[in-house]
Design an enzyme around this catalytic site. Structure first.
Site, PDB file in Angstrom:
ATOM      1  N   TYR A 152      -0.492  -4.902  -8.032  1.00  0.00           N
ATOM      2  CA  TYR A 152      -1.688  -4.413  -7.322  1.00  0.00           C
ATOM      3  C   TYR A 152      -2.916  -4.561  -8.242  1.00  0.00           C
ATOM      4  CZ  TYR A 152      -4.909  -0.762  -5.592  1.00  0.00           C
ATOM      5  OH  TYR A 152      -6.010  -0.064  -5.165  1.00  0.00           O
ATOM      6  N   LYS A 203       2.881  19.556  -0.377  1.00  0.00           N
ATOM      7  CA  LYS A 203       4.081  20.263  -0.829  1.00  0.00           C
ATOM      8  C   LYS A 203       3.813  21.761  -0.961  1.00  0.00           C
ATOM      9  CE  LYS A 203       5.966  16.247  -3.230  1.00  0.00           C
ATOM     10  NZ  LYS A 203       6.406  15.649  -4.497  1.00  0.00           N
ATOM     11  N   ARG A 223      -4.496  12.350 -15.304  1.00  0.00           N
ATOM     12  CA  ARG A 223      -5.301  11.545 -14.389  1.00  0.00           C
ATOM     13  C   ARG A 223      -6.647  12.246 -14.173  1.00  0.00           C
ATOM     14  NH1 ARG A 223      -1.605   8.685 -15.161  1.00  0.00           N
ATOM     15  NH2 ARG A 223      -0.406   7.374 -13.756  1.00  0.00           N
TER      16      ARG A 223
HETATM   17  P1  NAD Z   1      -6.764   2.673   2.817  1.00  0.00           P
HETATM   18  O1  NAD Z   1      -5.394   2.081   2.765  1.00  0.00           O
HETATM   19  O2  NAD Z   1      -6.936   3.976   3.486  1.00  0.00           O
HETATM   20  O3  NAD Z   1      -7.754   1.636   3.506  1.00  0.00           O
HETATM   21  C1  NAD Z   1      -7.566   0.259   3.464  1.00  0.00           C
HETATM   22  C2  NAD Z   1      -7.676  -0.255   4.881  1.00  0.00           C
HETATM   23  O4  NAD Z   1      -7.542  -1.686   4.861  1.00  0.00           O
HETATM   24  C3  NAD Z   1      -6.561   0.259   5.816  1.00  0.00           C
HETATM   25  O5  NAD Z   1      -7.115   0.947   6.920  1.00  0.00           O
HETATM   26  C4  NAD Z   1      -5.832  -0.982   6.235  1.00  0.00           C
HETATM   27  O6  NAD Z   1      -5.359  -0.967   7.578  1.00  0.00           O
HETATM   28  C5  NAD Z   1      -6.911  -2.053   6.051  1.00  0.00           C
HETATM   29  N1  NAD Z   1      -6.306  -3.368   5.960  1.00  0.00           N
HETATM   30  C6  NAD Z   1      -5.239  -3.742   5.212  1.00  0.00           C
HETATM   31  N2  NAD Z   1      -4.941  -5.010   5.452  1.00  0.00           N
HETATM   32  C7  NAD Z   1      -5.836  -5.463   6.374  1.00  0.00           C
HETATM   33  C8  NAD Z   1      -6.021  -6.706   7.025  1.00  0.00           C
HETATM   34  N3  NAD Z   1      -5.228  -7.739   6.774  1.00  0.00           N
HETATM   35  N4  NAD Z   1      -7.038  -6.817   7.910  1.00  0.00           N
HETATM   36  C9  NAD Z   1      -7.847  -5.764   8.179  1.00  0.00           C
HETATM   37  N5  NAD Z   1      -7.713  -4.568   7.591  1.00  0.00           N
HETATM   38  C10 NAD Z   1      -6.721  -4.419   6.704  1.00  0.00           C
HETATM   39  O7  NAD Z   1      -7.298   2.717   1.319  1.00  0.00           O
HETATM   40  P2  NAD Z   1      -8.566   3.471   0.709  1.00  0.00           P
HETATM   41  O8  NAD Z   1      -8.067   4.585  -0.114  1.00  0.00           O
HETATM   42  O9  NAD Z   1      -9.580   3.733   1.758  1.00  0.00           O
HETATM   43  O10 NAD Z   1      -9.109   2.366  -0.308  1.00  0.00           O
HETATM   44  C11 NAD Z   1     -10.147   1.472   0.040  1.00  0.00           C
HETATM   45  C12 NAD Z   1     -10.270   0.416  -1.050  1.00  0.00           C
HETATM   46  O11 NAD Z   1     -10.541   1.037  -2.319  1.00  0.00           O
HETATM   47  C13 NAD Z   1      -9.004  -0.415  -1.252  1.00  0.00           C
HETATM   48  O12 NAD Z   1      -9.375  -1.750  -1.519  1.00  0.00           O
HETATM   49  C14 NAD Z   1      -8.373   0.188  -2.460  1.00  0.00           C
HETATM   50  O13 NAD Z   1      -7.560  -0.726  -3.151  1.00  0.00           O
HETATM   51  C15 NAD Z   1      -9.588   0.608  -3.272  1.00  0.00           C
HETATM   52  N6  NAD Z   1      -9.266   1.714  -4.183  1.00  0.00           N
HETATM   53  C16 NAD Z   1      -9.019   2.946  -3.679  1.00  0.00           C
HETATM   54  C17 NAD Z   1      -8.695   3.986  -4.539  1.00  0.00           C
HETATM   55  C18 NAD Z   1      -8.406   5.367  -4.009  1.00  0.00           C
HETATM   56  O14 NAD Z   1      -8.143   6.236  -4.836  1.00  0.00           O
HETATM   57  N7  NAD Z   1      -8.441   5.618  -2.711  1.00  0.00           N
HETATM   58  C19 NAD Z   1      -8.625   3.753  -5.910  1.00  0.00           C
HETATM   59  C20 NAD Z   1      -8.864   2.472  -6.394  1.00  0.00           C
HETATM   60  C21 NAD Z   1      -9.213   1.462  -5.516  1.00  0.00           C
END
Ligand code: NAD
Length: 328
Positions: A152, A203, A223
């Site tokens: 990832y 939990k 963290r």
């Molecule tokens: P999330 O999983 O809730 O949101 C990601 C969304 O992308 C989902 O709704 C999913 O359905 C959509 N998605 C996945 N594949 C897809 C596709 N092929 N076409 C269209 N949509 C698609 O995650 P989040 O927590 O909202 O994170 C948002 C972004 O921030 C992500 O890129 C994640 O890697 C990054 N990020 C988040 C965190 C965190 O703590 N939440 C930390 C580091 C990075």
């Protein structure tokens, strides 16, 4: 008359994306959201919500068929430690997320999209700097030599470079954040993709006073966690600046997972025991280093961890109750 600003939010059905849509609407934007799925908790606020797959270049071309003032790219195959660190989903994570980024950038270039935000992650930081739970190093310039502990993280690093290359070669106005553990209400709280603040809140909410909860590992891993509204504020400061980044967006308030569990118990007004069990863990220590974002954007979180946890716990306790669990 000033014309209405327009934003495109990729991943608008997800946690951060659906909150960003709300914020943009409150700021008066016309918003198009794209996602494979609708938001899980409540109707989308987007003016136009396209339920489609961003791995498809035709979809990416369609959703960029008009000018946007701001494009936010949150879509990714994503999950908590139970999804990302088992190794079982690596091929899908890398393939799916890289396809989305490759396609949206190429479509965006042809559509002359200028200002685009990309959500990278603290998971790009080398494992060798995060072995000591008390002194993790996550300064932006420590990313190389690269050694993320998950695929990832490797995909995020690849995509950071992809966005920077599009900025360099095609003049796109790119802004990249490395998010550190964003949490809050209306985020995944059950099912295996939830992160520790949500999992522990669930939990604790499910367990009666005097009961016991399970924690993966010894709970001494550290963290830092950033509440969603702080994340949105920092993200918009970044996309509206002339800074490309990557910049950390996170909190410098570092806690052990055991301490996080205790804080949640204090908020819940409950005392439950902790049983440590084997499970996927990730690095020993991680904390955002906010020196660069403070210097470049003058941003720092406005509230301590506990404030966001209070709101999140209350929301998760409601979900647990609605699902037939103990609730409070
Ligand atoms: P999330 O999983 O809730 O949101 C990601 C969304 O992308 C989902 O709704 C999913 O359905 C959509 N998605 C996945 N594949 C897809 C596709 N092929 N076409 C269209 N949509 C698609 O995650 P989040 O927590 O909202 O994170 C948002 C972004 O921030 C992500 O890129 C994640 O890697 C990054 N990020 C988040 C965190 C965190 O703590 N939440 C930390 C580091 C990075």
């Amino acid at each position: 008359m000033v014309s209405q600003k327009r934003a495109l939010v990729c991943g608008a059905g997800g946690f951060i994306g659906s909150h960003m849509v709300k914020k943009l609407k409150a700021q008066g934007f016309w918003v198009r959201g794209v996602d494979l799925k609708a938001p899980e908790f409540g109707e989308t606020k987007a003016d136009d919500f396209v339920m489609s797959d961003l791995r498809d270049p035709v979809v990416c071309a369609k959703v960029t068929d008009q000018p946007f003032d701001e494009v936010y790219q949150f879509a990714a195959d994503m999950g908590g430690a139970g999804f990302v660190f088992t190794g079982e989903n690596d091929a899908a994570i890398m393939h799916n997320s890289a396809m989305i980024n490759l396609n949206i950038l190429e479509a965006g270039r042809h559509a002359r999209i200028r200002r685009i935000f990309y959500s990278s992650s603290a998971c790009i930081y080398p494992e060798y700097n995060q072995m000591d739970p008390d002194n993790p190093n996550c300064s932006e310039d420590s990313a190389y030599p690269a050694a993320p502990d998950s695929d990832y993280g490797w995909e995020k690093l690849f995509s950071e470079r992809l966005y920077m290359a599009y900025a360099r070669n095609y003049g796109m106005d790119v802004h990249i954040a490395r998010y550190h553990n964003i949490f809050g209400e209306e985020g995944t709280w059950t099912g295996g993709r939830e992160k520790s603040p949500a999992a522990l809140s669930r939990k604790v909410a499910e367990t009666p006073d005097g009961g016991e909860i399970e924690i993966w590992g010894d709970g001494k891993q550290t963290r830092s966690f950033l509440y969603i509204s702080e994340c949105l504020e920092a993200t918009q400061r970044l996309i509206r600046s002339d800074v490309m980044g990557p910049l950390n967006i996170g909190s410098e308030e570092m806690v052990t997972i055991n301490r996080l569990a205790e804080m949640i118990m204090e908020i819940a007004g409950k005392k439950v025991g902790i049983r440590h069990i084997p499970g996927p863990l990730g690095v020993r220590g991680r904390r955002s280093d906010n020196r660069l974002i403070r210097e470049k954007l003058g941003w720092a979180p406005s509230q301590p961890l506990r404030e966001g946890l209070k709101v999140t716990y209350a929301w998760i306790a409601e979900q647990v109750k609605a699902a037939g669990g103990a609730g409070r």
